[in-house]
Design an enzyme around this catalytic site. Structure first.
Site, PDB file in Angstrom:
ATOM      1  N   ASP A  31      29.898  57.224  41.533  1.00 30.57           N
ATOM      2  CA  ASP A  31      30.997  56.420  40.992  1.00 30.57           C
ATOM      3  C   ASP A  31      32.269  57.258  41.031  1.00 30.57           C
ATOM      4  O   ASP A  31      32.216  58.461  40.767  1.00 30.57           O
ATOM      5  CB  ASP A  31      30.669  55.986  39.545  1.00 30.57           C
ATOM      6  CG  ASP A  31      31.435  54.740  39.132  1.00 30.57           C
ATOM      7  OD1 ASP A  31      32.681  54.782  39.158  1.00 30.57           O
ATOM      8  OD2 ASP A  31      30.804  53.727  38.782  1.00 30.57           O
ATOM      9  N   SER A 124      28.850  36.959  43.709  1.00 29.09           N
ATOM     10  CA  SER A 124      29.407  36.220  42.574  1.00 29.09           C
ATOM     11  C   SER A 124      29.339  34.719  42.833  1.00 29.09           C
ATOM     12  O   SER A 124      29.431  34.279  43.987  1.00 29.09           O
ATOM     13  CB  SER A 124      30.873  36.630  42.403  1.00 29.09           C
ATOM     14  OG  SER A 124      31.541  35.745  41.544  1.00 29.09           O
ATOM     15  N   TYR A 149      39.779  38.723  45.914  1.00 33.04           N
ATOM     16  CA  TYR A 149      38.544  39.287  45.345  1.00 33.04           C
ATOM     17  C   TYR A 149      37.345  38.436  45.771  1.00 33.04           C
ATOM     18  O   TYR A 149      36.348  38.944  46.273  1.00 33.04           O
ATOM     19  CB  TYR A 149      38.632  39.347  43.810  1.00 33.04           C
ATOM     20  CG  TYR A 149      37.277  39.448  43.153  1.00 33.04           C
ATOM     21  CD1 TYR A 149      36.555  40.642  43.204  1.00 33.04           C
ATOM     22  CD2 TYR A 149      36.685  38.351  42.520  1.00 33.04           C
ATOM     23  CE1 TYR A 149      35.292  40.728  42.645  1.00 33.04           C
ATOM     24  CE2 TYR A 149      35.434  38.430  41.960  1.00 33.04           C
ATOM     25  CZ  TYR A 149      34.732  39.615  42.017  1.00 33.04           C
ATOM     26  OH  TYR A 149      33.469  39.702  41.478  1.00 33.04           O
ATOM     27  N   LYS A 153      33.810  39.026  48.438  1.00 34.69           N
ATOM     28  CA  LYS A 153      32.390  38.751  48.165  1.00 34.69           C
ATOM     29  C   LYS A 153      31.806  37.877  49.276  1.00 34.69           C
ATOM     30  O   LYS A 153      30.705  38.117  49.759  1.00 34.69           O
ATOM     31  CB  LYS A 153      32.222  38.059  46.809  1.00 34.69           C
ATOM     32  CG  LYS A 153      32.589  38.927  45.625  1.00 34.69           C
ATOM     33  CD  LYS A 153      31.645  40.098  45.472  1.00 34.69           C
ATOM     34  CE  LYS A 153      32.066  41.052  44.388  1.00 34.69           C
ATOM     35  NZ  LYS A 153      31.402  42.355  44.459  1.00 34.69           N
ATOM     36  N   GLY A 294      43.768  28.604  39.407  1.00 36.16           N
ATOM     37  CA  GLY A 294      42.539  28.989  40.118  1.00 36.16           C
ATOM     38  C   GLY A 294      41.269  28.685  39.350  1.00 36.16           C
ATOM     39  O   GLY A 294      40.167  28.827  39.889  1.00 36.16           O
TER      40      GLY A 294
HETATM   41  P1  NAD Z   1      32.893  47.448  36.822  1.00 36.54           P
HETATM   42  O1  NAD Z   1      34.301  47.591  37.263  1.00 36.54           O
HETATM   43  O2  NAD Z   1      32.557  47.736  35.408  1.00 36.54           O
HETATM   44  O3  NAD Z   1      31.949  48.353  37.751  1.00 36.54           O
HETATM   45  C1  NAD Z   1      32.270  48.671  39.082  1.00 36.54           C
HETATM   46  C2  NAD Z   1      32.120  50.178  39.211  1.00 36.54           C
HETATM   47  O4  NAD Z   1      32.412  50.560  40.552  1.00 36.54           O
HETATM   48  C3  NAD Z   1      33.079  50.970  38.314  1.00 36.54           C
HETATM   49  O5  NAD Z   1      32.333  51.949  37.615  1.00 36.54           O
HETATM   50  C4  NAD Z   1      34.060  51.607  39.278  1.00 36.54           C
HETATM   51  O6  NAD Z   1      34.542  52.852  38.808  1.00 36.54           O
HETATM   52  C5  NAD Z   1      33.195  51.741  40.523  1.00 36.54           C
HETATM   53  N1  NAD Z   1      33.901  51.780  41.799  1.00 36.54           N
HETATM   54  C6  NAD Z   1      34.827  50.927  42.285  1.00 36.54           C
HETATM   55  N2  NAD Z   1      35.196  51.292  43.525  1.00 36.54           N
HETATM   56  C7  NAD Z   1      34.480  52.403  43.832  1.00 36.54           C
HETATM   57  C8  NAD Z   1      34.395  53.242  44.958  1.00 36.54           C
HETATM   58  N3  NAD Z   1      35.145  53.037  46.054  1.00 36.54           N
HETATM   59  N4  NAD Z   1      33.553  54.301  44.922  1.00 36.54           N
HETATM   60  C9  NAD Z   1      32.785  54.545  43.837  1.00 36.54           C
HETATM   61  N5  NAD Z   1      32.812  53.775  42.745  1.00 36.54           N
HETATM   62  C10 NAD Z   1      33.644  52.711  42.741  1.00 36.54           C
HETATM   63  O7  NAD Z   1      32.415  45.981  37.225  1.00 36.54           O
HETATM   64  P2  NAD Z   1      31.084  45.215  36.838  1.00 36.54           P
HETATM   65  O8  NAD Z   1      31.466  44.086  35.956  1.00 36.54           O
HETATM   66  O9  NAD Z   1      30.028  46.170  36.436  1.00 36.54           O
HETATM   67  O10 NAD Z   1      30.737  44.588  38.255  1.00 36.54           O
HETATM   68  C11 NAD Z   1      29.862  45.234  39.170  1.00 36.54           C
HETATM   69  C12 NAD Z   1      29.896  44.463  40.474  1.00 36.54           C
HETATM   70  O11 NAD Z   1      29.512  43.113  40.222  1.00 36.54           O
HETATM   71  C13 NAD Z   1      31.281  44.394  41.125  1.00 36.54           C
HETATM   72  O12 NAD Z   1      31.105  44.463  42.530  1.00 36.54           O
HETATM   73  C14 NAD Z   1      31.788  43.027  40.729  1.00 36.54           C
HETATM   74  O13 NAD Z   1      32.693  42.509  41.650  1.00 36.54           O
HETATM   75  C15 NAD Z   1      30.504  42.226  40.708  1.00 36.54           C
HETATM   76  N6  NAD Z   1      30.586  41.040  39.846  1.00 36.54           N
HETATM   77  C16 NAD Z   1      30.929  41.190  38.537  1.00 36.54           C
HETATM   78  C17 NAD Z   1      31.028  40.066  37.724  1.00 36.54           C
HETATM   79  C18 NAD Z   1      31.425  40.177  36.273  1.00 36.54           C
HETATM   80  O14 NAD Z   1      31.684  39.151  35.651  1.00 36.54           O
HETATM   81  N7  NAD Z   1      31.468  41.357  35.687  1.00 36.54           N
HETATM   82  C19 NAD Z   1      30.736  38.794  38.241  1.00 36.54           C
HETATM   83  C20 NAD Z   1      30.367  38.688  39.582  1.00 36.54           C
HETATM   84  C21 NAD Z   1      30.275  39.830  40.372  1.00 36.54           C
HETATM   85  C1  UD1 Z   2      36.390  35.014  36.503  1.00 36.43           C
HETATM   86  C2  UD1 Z   2      36.861  35.006  37.936  1.00 36.43           C
HETATM   87  C3  UD1 Z   2      35.657  35.166  38.860  1.00 36.43           C
HETATM   88  C4  UD1 Z   2      34.907  36.439  38.495  1.00 36.43           C
HETATM   89  C5  UD1 Z   2      34.531  36.394  37.024  1.00 36.43           C
HETATM   90  C6  UD1 Z   2      33.896  37.671  36.578  1.00 36.43           C
HETATM   91  C7  UD1 Z   2      38.890  33.608  37.968  1.00 36.43           C
HETATM   92  C8  UD1 Z   2      39.495  32.338  38.455  1.00 36.43           C
HETATM   93  N1  UD1 Z   2      37.577  33.766  38.218  1.00 36.43           N
HETATM   94  O1  UD1 Z   2      35.497  33.940  36.321  1.00 36.43           O
HETATM   95  O2  UD1 Z   2      36.086  35.247  40.201  1.00 36.43           O
HETATM   96  O3  UD1 Z   2      33.740  36.566  39.294  1.00 36.43           O
HETATM   97  O4  UD1 Z   2      35.708  36.202  36.226  1.00 36.43           O
HETATM   98  O5  UD1 Z   2      34.779  38.735  36.629  1.00 36.43           O
HETATM   99  O6  UD1 Z   2      39.555  34.456  37.400  1.00 36.43           O
HETATM  100  N2  UD1 Z   2      39.314  31.795  29.340  1.00 36.43           N
HETATM  101  C9  UD1 Z   2      40.182  31.480  28.311  1.00 36.43           C
HETATM  102  N3  UD1 Z   2      40.941  32.478  27.783  1.00 36.43           N
HETATM  103  C10 UD1 Z   2      40.896  33.767  28.223  1.00 36.43           C
HETATM  104  C11 UD1 Z   2      40.009  34.083  29.271  1.00 36.43           C
HETATM  105  C12 UD1 Z   2      39.241  33.068  29.812  1.00 36.43           C
HETATM  106  O7  UD1 Z   2      40.255  30.338  27.889  1.00 36.43           O
HETATM  107  O8  UD1 Z   2      41.626  34.616  27.700  1.00 36.43           O
HETATM  108  C13 UD1 Z   2      38.472  30.729  29.895  1.00 36.43           C
HETATM  109  C14 UD1 Z   2      38.678  30.470  31.367  1.00 36.43           C
HETATM  110  O9  UD1 Z   2      39.684  29.529  31.582  1.00 36.43           O
HETATM  111  C15 UD1 Z   2      37.284  29.990  31.777  1.00 36.43           C
HETATM  112  C16 UD1 Z   2      36.334  30.743  30.843  1.00 36.43           C
HETATM  113  O10 UD1 Z   2      37.133  31.157  29.743  1.00 36.43           O
HETATM  114  O11 UD1 Z   2      37.138  28.612  31.509  1.00 36.43           O
HETATM  115  C17 UD1 Z   2      35.707  31.962  31.486  1.00 36.43           C
HETATM  116  O12 UD1 Z   2      36.735  32.781  32.037  1.00 36.43           O
HETATM  117  P1  UD1 Z   2      36.429  34.227  32.623  1.00 36.43           P
HETATM  118  O13 UD1 Z   2      35.643  35.019  31.641  1.00 36.43           O
HETATM  119  O14 UD1 Z   2      37.727  34.801  33.106  1.00 36.43           O
HETATM  120  O15 UD1 Z   2      35.448  33.950  33.844  1.00 36.43           O
HETATM  121  P2  UD1 Z   2      35.634  32.974  35.113  1.00 36.43           P
HETATM  122  O16 UD1 Z   2      36.971  32.361  35.151  1.00 36.43           O
HETATM  123  O17 UD1 Z   2      34.460  32.073  35.156  1.00 36.43           O
END
Ligand code: NAD
Ligand code: UD1
Length: 338
Positions: A31, A124, A149, A153, A294
């Protein structure tokens, strides 16, 4: 198996690391701490009682990645590394394409050199774009994500599918996460976003902690029962366990496969706020705000394939998610910095 976790210090990676170790696997974390810190790894070690080899390195750096593969006999990779802030990806698209694509490609190339054949990828639900109907099934066509973003994916899903089709040894599992929330029950690891959170649950916990004054609810005029957006919130520990099952699956199959990791139940923004207030007995003052650009009205998974094929099913309730989110935030008011 010895599993390399690029991005393993982050929110989902840290919880997955704990579950891998609980299941008898070994983990190696790479990381660059661009969105996390070494303290998260120290806490994983505290929870599991195991020392985790840690490389503070960029997954886009071929030499650094080569070093990890030369020094460790890696059997599989679960690739979490990437940037994930939707708004930032619109402002800095090149940074997102470079980091998210390059990190995965660099790791895949090293895997090929070292004969490592199992790759699990953090995709995602965003790849479905604006759903025509819910629940979302893996066989539905992918849509057009509304931001760079999301497009990283979708592109990586395509790249990985092509790579698996061209290499008989490669096994790729694409995990489409829905909305992970919650934290490990110990309250020692959890989500620690930089700056003001974009996502709902960390925003709520920071309001509860007094770090932010009020929640903005983005729109109450969606065609949903209470007018607020509906999502499939999944406990991060359930999600983490899904990776352990995906690893077992990858070890036994070749080619590529896609799985939704969600609960199959949609909750509205107000459902989450009200459950959080009830479970944790804290107040969450909120205002109704305009819709966020969005956003979609409703998004939840059909998780049947993961249950049938992987033998995985989310088990934790909405109350568990709210309790554990607050347990983490209240014990770590400033995240890992406190
Ligand atoms: P996060 O940011 O907490 O974790 C990602 C980690 O990757 C971090 O520790 C960051 O320091 C590290 N990182 C980023 N670029 C790097 C690089 N070039 N080299 C080494 N380390 C690097 O995010 P998360 O919520 O744990 O998400 C993990 C994965 O899941 C991500 O790819 C994210 O896009 C995907 N994802 C997350 C969600 C969500 O809601 N959290 C939803 C769908 C997909
Ligand atoms: C968002 C991202 C999605 C990403 C995911 C996890 C967008 C459009 N989508 O999803 O690509 O994979 O996060 O990182 O940003 N909400 C509020 N108030 C807030 C925050 C959120 O009302 O302050 C609402 C949003 O409108 C939504 C729900 O809560 O209806 C969930 O939002 P969020 O947690 O940001 O997730 P997603 O939008 O589903």
């Amino acid at each position: 198996m010895k599993v390399l976790l690029p991005g393993g210090a982050g929110y989902i990676g840290s919880h997955t690391c704990v579950e891998l170790i609980n299941a008898g696997h070994e983990a190696v974390i790479l990381d660059n701490f661009s969105n996390s810190c070494a303290e998260a790894v120290a806490r994983i070690e505290e929870i599991t009682g195991k020392k985790i080899p840690l490389y503070n390195a960029d997954a886009c750096d071929p030499e650094a990645v080569e070093k990890v593969f030369s020094e460790n006999k890696i059997d599989a990779v679960i690739h979490f590394a990437g940037y994930k802030a939707v708004g930032e990806s619109c402002e800095k698209p090149l940074m997102y394409y470079r980091n998210n694509l390059d990190s995965a490609l660099t790791v895949l190339e090293a895997m090929k050199r070292h004969g490592v054949s199992n790759f699990i990828f953090s995709s995602s639900a965003t790849v479905y774009g604006t759903p025509e109907s819910v629940p979302l099934v893996e066989t539905m066509p992918t849509g057009s994500p509304t931001n760079p973003y999301g497009r990283t994916k979708l592109m990586l899903e395509q790249i990985l599918t092509d790579a698996a089709a061209a290499d008989n040894n490669l096994s790729v599992v694409l995990l489409r996460y829905f909305n992970p929330i919650g934290a490990h029950e110990s309250g020692r690891i959890g989500e620690d976003p930089n700056g003001i959170p974009n996502n709902l649950m960390p925003y709520i916990t920071q309001v509860a902690a007094g770090r932010l004054p009020r929640l903005g609810v983005f729109g109450n005029d969606y065609p949903t029962p209470d007018g607020t957006g509906i999502r499939d919130y999944i406990h991060v520990v359930d999600l983490a366990k899904g990776h352990v099952k995906a690893l077992d699956y990858a070890a036994e199959h070749k080619g590529s496969e896609i799985f939704n990791l969600g609960t199959g139940t949609g909750y509205s923004v107000l459902d989450i706020v009200n459950a959080f207030i009830k479970v944790n007995k804290v107040d969450i003052p909120y205002d109704i705000k305009p819709r966020r650009a969005g956003d979609i009205a409703e998004c939840f998974a059909d998780p049947a394939k993961a249950e049938k094929v992987l033998g995985w099913k989310a088990e934790k309730s909405l109350e568990d998610m709210c309790y554990d989110s607050w347990n983490w935030q209240s014990k770590n008011k400033n995240g890992y910095k406190s």
